[in-house]
Design an enzyme around this catalytic site. Structure first.
Site: not given
Length: 285
Positions: A98-99
């Protein structure tokens, strides 16, 4: 679609094995329940046992990066080895990281995660759009050039996300705004495939409003959490995704990990979920 694109590899895996994606979440709670130490060494042991247990039953794995990262540099080394080991078994690896960032930072994340020349070499990575979907463009371009994929969080499975995701902006929800941008990017990347490299995280715990959301994502695969411990079933997912169900990658983590460490019980649980996941490949609502 390209014979080596992520979407084509997923479709082949779904046909030959199952669309099921098994989550690898080496939390301290799971490690202790399996009798392993709550550290990087324990995480490595869990990964080996679980990889062996899913052999021939599932072809997609999703390591939750946070749990490896919690063990520091040693944990990230375990993650790196795990990805290499999984890919050596011809498994698709979706790094649940979940960058989300901007500019050169996003470019660095792209180089870190996606493609054979990247630091981790994942086949796909999850991304958060909170800083703006266009800010994720380096990740999209990296995915397009390396035939990997990005899964942008569009509608998460956790109830805490509802207030933000359902908020209105310019007359439509944030969720629908993100979905429209995902499709715009798939169109802009000028790939010739029906399914583009930018997918969407859409939880299986959604309701009837999901139908209009799916209409806005005609060129995306769907990474769908929420099945098992969060209450949704494969049948729920089939009903919710309807005619788009064949593009769904259903993910199960806690409900599988709770079956360990007994290998036979693990394989039985994985096999049950894998069989029910194949229901998603059947046409029609």
């Amino acid at each position: 679609m390209s014979s080596t694109s992520f979407s084509s590899r997923f479709m082949q895996t779904a046909k030959n094995v199952s669309p099921l994606c098994v989550g690898f979440d080496p939390s301290t709670t799971v490690l202790q329940s399996w009798g392993f130490a709550p550290d990087a060494k324990g995480a490595a042991q869990l990964c080996r046992v679980l990889l062996d247990a899913l052999d021939g039953l599932a072809g997609i794995v999703k390591p939750q990066v946070a749990f490896f990262e919690s063990f520091g540099p040693e944990g990230m080394q375990v993650l790196s080895r795990f990805i290499r080991d999984a890919k050596s078994r011809d498994l698709l690896v979706i790094a649940d990281a979940k960058r989300g960032d901007i500019g050169s930072s996003m470019e660095a994340y792209a180089r870190a995660w996606l493609g054979p020349e990247s630091a981790f070499g994942a086949d796909a990575v999850t991304a958060s759009p909170y800083l703006g979907t266009s800010a994720l463009s380096p990740l999209y371009r990296q995915a397009a050039s390396t035939e990997t994929a990005v899964f942008v969080v569009v509608r998460s499975s956790n109830p805490e996300g509802t207030s933000i995701q359902a908020a209105l902006t310019q007359g439509r929800s944030v969720t629908h705004e993100v979905a429209a941008s995902v499709t715009d990017w798939n169109d802009a990347l000028e790939n010739e495939t029906d399914i583009g490299p930018v997918g969407a995280v859409v939880g299986a715990t959604g309701g009837a409003e999901t139908a209009t959301l799916l209409d806005a994502l005609p060129r995306s695969l769907f990474l769908s959490p929420g099945i098992g411990a969060q209450g949704a079933t494969m049948q729920d997912a089939h009903k919710m995704f309807g005619s788009s169900a064949s593009r769904v990658i259903p993910t199960v983590s806690r409900s599988i990990l709770s079956a360990g460490p007994d290998r036979d019980q693990l394989r039985e649980t994985i096999a049950d979920f894998a069989r029910s996941a194949r229901f998603l490949q059947e046409p029609g609502r």
